[in-house]
Design a protein around this motif. Structure first.
Motif, PDB file in Angstrom:
ATOM      1  N   GLY A  71     -10.805  -1.923  -4.442  1.00 25.11           N
ATOM      2  CA  GLY A  71     -11.533  -0.542  -4.502  1.00 25.11           C
ATOM      3  C   GLY A  71     -10.939   0.234  -3.140  1.00 25.11           C
ATOM      4  O   GLY A  71     -11.116   1.445  -3.298  1.00 25.11           O
ATOM      5  N   LYS A  72     -10.438  -0.541  -2.041  1.00 24.91           N
ATOM      6  CA  LYS A  72      -9.943   0.115  -0.811  1.00 24.91           C
ATOM      7  C   LYS A  72      -8.409   0.426  -0.908  1.00 24.91           C
ATOM      8  O   LYS A  72      -7.622  -0.498  -1.242  1.00 24.91           O
ATOM      9  CB  LYS A  72     -10.412  -0.678   0.087  1.00 24.91           C
ATOM     10  CG  LYS A  72     -11.833  -0.913   0.450  1.00 24.91           C
ATOM     11  CD  LYS A  72     -12.110  -1.722   1.649  1.00 24.91           C
ATOM     12  CE  LYS A  72     -13.538  -1.824   1.847  1.00 24.91           C
ATOM     13  NZ  LYS A  72     -14.200  -2.745   0.737  1.00 24.91           N
ATOM     14  N   ASP A  73      -7.978   1.473  -0.623  1.00 23.56           N
ATOM     15  CA  ASP A  73      -6.611   1.641  -0.269  1.00 23.56           C
ATOM     16  C   ASP A  73      -5.879   0.757   0.780  1.00 23.56           C
ATOM     17  O   ASP A  73      -6.477   0.875   1.816  1.00 23.56           O
ATOM     18  CB  ASP A  73      -6.170   3.126  -0.014  1.00 23.56           C
ATOM     19  CG  ASP A  73      -4.824   3.535  -0.375  1.00 23.56           C
ATOM     20  OD1 ASP A  73      -3.849   2.990   0.238  1.00 23.56           O
ATOM     21  OD2 ASP A  73      -4.516   4.443  -1.167  1.00 23.56           O
TER      22      ASP A  73
ATOM     23  N   THR B   2      -5.834  -1.985   6.014  1.00 25.30           N
ATOM     24  CA  THR B   2      -5.163  -3.259   6.270  1.00 25.30           C
ATOM     25  C   THR B   2      -6.057  -4.173   7.205  1.00 25.30           C
ATOM     26  O   THR B   2      -6.343  -5.531   6.661  1.00 25.30           O
ATOM     27  CB  THR B   2      -3.920  -3.203   6.925  1.00 25.30           C
ATOM     28  OG1 THR B   2      -2.982  -2.464   6.018  1.00 25.30           O
ATOM     29  CG2 THR B   2      -3.330  -4.309   6.935  1.00 25.30           C
ATOM     30  N   SER B   3      -6.657  -3.489   8.293  1.00 29.56           N
ATOM     31  CA  SER B   3      -7.400  -4.311   9.139  1.00 29.56           C
ATOM     32  C   SER B   3      -8.755  -5.032   8.583  1.00 29.56           C
ATOM     33  O   SER B   3      -9.019  -5.920   8.776  1.00 29.56           O
ATOM     34  CB  SER B   3      -7.730  -3.751  10.312  1.00 29.56           C
ATOM     35  OG  SER B   3      -8.494  -2.525  10.107  1.00 29.56           O
ATOM     36  N   VAL B   4      -9.423  -4.025   7.555  1.00 28.36           N
ATOM     37  CA  VAL B   4     -10.633  -4.569   6.793  1.00 28.36           C
ATOM     38  C   VAL B   4     -10.329  -5.749   5.792  1.00 28.36           C
ATOM     39  O   VAL B   4     -10.943  -6.506   5.713  1.00 28.36           O
ATOM     40  CB  VAL B   4     -11.092  -3.557   6.088  1.00 28.36           C
ATOM     41  CG1 VAL B   4     -12.512  -3.968   5.327  1.00 28.36           C
ATOM     42  CG2 VAL B   4     -11.699  -2.203   7.089  1.00 28.36           C
ATOM     43  N   LEU B   5      -9.177  -5.612   5.050  1.00 23.43           N
ATOM     44  CA  LEU B   5      -8.727  -6.629   4.091  1.00 23.43           C
ATOM     45  C   LEU B   5      -8.009  -7.757   4.693  1.00 23.43           C
ATOM     46  O   LEU B   5      -8.259  -8.777   3.997  1.00 23.43           O
ATOM     47  CB  LEU B   5      -7.825  -5.647   3.053  1.00 23.43           C
ATOM     48  CG  LEU B   5      -8.363  -4.473   2.347  1.00 23.43           C
ATOM     49  CD1 LEU B   5      -7.453  -3.758   1.593  1.00 23.43           C
ATOM     50  CD2 LEU B   5      -9.594  -4.962   1.505  1.00 23.43           C
ATOM     51  N   LYS B   6      -7.638  -7.803   5.742  1.00 25.55           N
ATOM     52  CA  LYS B   6      -6.805  -8.997   6.234  1.00 25.55           C
ATOM     53  C   LYS B   6      -7.525 -10.255   6.240  1.00 25.55           C
ATOM     54  O   LYS B   6      -7.005 -11.208   5.647  1.00 25.55           O
ATOM     55  CB  LYS B   6      -6.377  -8.692   7.679  1.00 25.55           C
ATOM     56  CG  LYS B   6      -5.417  -9.816   8.281  1.00 25.55           C
ATOM     57  CD  LYS B   6      -4.951  -9.426   9.652  1.00 25.55           C
ATOM     58  CE  LYS B   6      -4.115 -10.696  10.147  1.00 25.55           C
ATOM     59  NZ  LYS B   6      -3.785 -10.644  11.380  1.00 25.55           N
ATOM     60  N   PRO B   7      -8.818 -10.215   6.697  1.00 23.65           N
ATOM     61  CA  PRO B   7      -9.587 -11.413   6.678  1.00 23.65           C
ATOM     62  C   PRO B   7      -9.794 -12.114   5.386  1.00 23.65           C
ATOM     63  O   PRO B   7     -10.096 -13.334   5.194  1.00 23.65           O
ATOM     64  CB  PRO B   7     -10.961 -11.121   7.328  1.00 23.65           C
ATOM     65  CG  PRO B   7     -10.489  -9.725   8.116  1.00 23.65           C
ATOM     66  CD  PRO B   7      -9.617  -9.182   7.342  1.00 23.65           C
TER      67      PRO B   7
END
Length: 309
Positions: free
Chosen positions: A68-70, A75-80
């Motif tokens: 649900g996140k663009d 990117t920094s939130v999704l990277k892990p």
């Protein structure tokens, strides 16, 4: 975490390099917890698409969302949460397996104790504990690929991208690798895998067929076989040695595309009425029986259909 079933949503994604469109307006979604296959020949746009989903490449247009996140703004939130094993995953040949894994873990900010425990757990999981203290340069190509997978999984991502993970490995290594992939999915991971080996796609829950930057078909392996082959291919069994002549005639007249197999021919029939008439003419030369379509049959049929459009 979102409760929606789709973990990846791609809409009208285009990536252009000058006047060349590596990815041309594609849309698809990936369900949480599935093995999703991206199939196509080298240069079809598979790796470019993955790099956009992982936030490593900005698209020319379109949107990419993970959970649900663009991706472009998160990117920094999704990277892990993402593990990406590229086609050319770099392992340092003079370092041991343990040292390579320690370095990979440090890139994700893991502490030494975490890395040690996780590395040992992963090496037990993939069955390579005996190689932990060996320099990577002494390992076979297949073992290096599996070590690269372990490095990709160190930080426990829930979304795993494997870009041509079995390219250049032996059939036995490919089979072992896919056993690991299925286990990952059973343990709740979402696995997005690209390959140009059509037989491997049989292991995927759903697949996308790519050609020259465009999606040409989407569905489960069985759905695609039924869509493109309402009538199955046939196997021709010969009683006289006239395989070359029959193959040439079938292809010259566009009755079907043929390939040799086990002393006979396997034919993807284009025109059933003409094929049946031809088979009657050749009574005594061959008999035929239905065969199960493969995903390679599907891909070739899908590509030939686009060329004829």
């Amino acid at each position: 975490m979102s409760t929606e079933s789709n973990i990846i949503q791609v809409e009208n994604l285009t990536v252009a390099f000058g006047g060349f469109k590596a990815v041309d307006g594609i849309s698809f979604e990936v369900k949480r917890g599935e093995i999703f296959g991206f199939l196509g020949a080298n240069g079809a746009g598979k790796t470019t698409t993955i790099r956009c989903i992982c936030g490593l490449l900005n698209p020319t247009s379109g949107t990419v969302k993970v959970d649900g996140k663009d991706v472009s703004s998160s990117t920094s939130v999704l990277k892990p949460r993402i593990g990406y094993m590229s086609q050319k995953f770099t392992l340092y040949p003079d370092l041991t397996v343990k040292e390579n894994l320690a370095f990979a873990g440090s890139l994700y900010g893991l502490k030494r104790k975490q890395i040690k425990a996780r590395a040992e757990e992963l090496m037990r999981f993939i069955g390579l504990t005996q190689h932990l203290n060996e320099p990577v340069k002494l390992l076979s190509g297949g073992v290096k690929q599996v070590v690269a997978l372990a490095a990709t999984l160190l930080h426990e991502p829930d979304l795993v991208f494997l870009d041509e993970p079995t390219a250049g490995t032996s059939p036995a290594t490919r089979a072992d690798f896919w056993r690991l992939i299925r286990t990952l999915a059973q343990n709740g991971k979402t696995v997005f895998v690209t390959t140009h080996y059509m037989d491997e796609a049989e292991y995927c829950g759903r697949i996308v067929l790519m050609e020259r930057g465009k999606i040409i078909a989407t569905g489960t392996p069985q759905e695609l076989k039924e869509q493109f082959f309402p009538q199955p291919p046939v196997e021709l069994v010969f009683s006289r040695p006239e395989i070359s002549r029959v193959r040439a005639e079938l292809e010259r007249t566009n009755i079907g595309e043929a390939e040799n197999f086990s002393g006979g021919l396997r034919v993807r029939v284009n025109d059933w009425a003409r094929f049946e008439a031809y088979a009657k003419e050749q009574a005594g030369v061959f008999t035929f029986r239905p065969a199960q379509p493969t995903l390679e049959d599907v891909f070739l049929k899908a590509v030939s259909g686009r060329k004829g459009a």
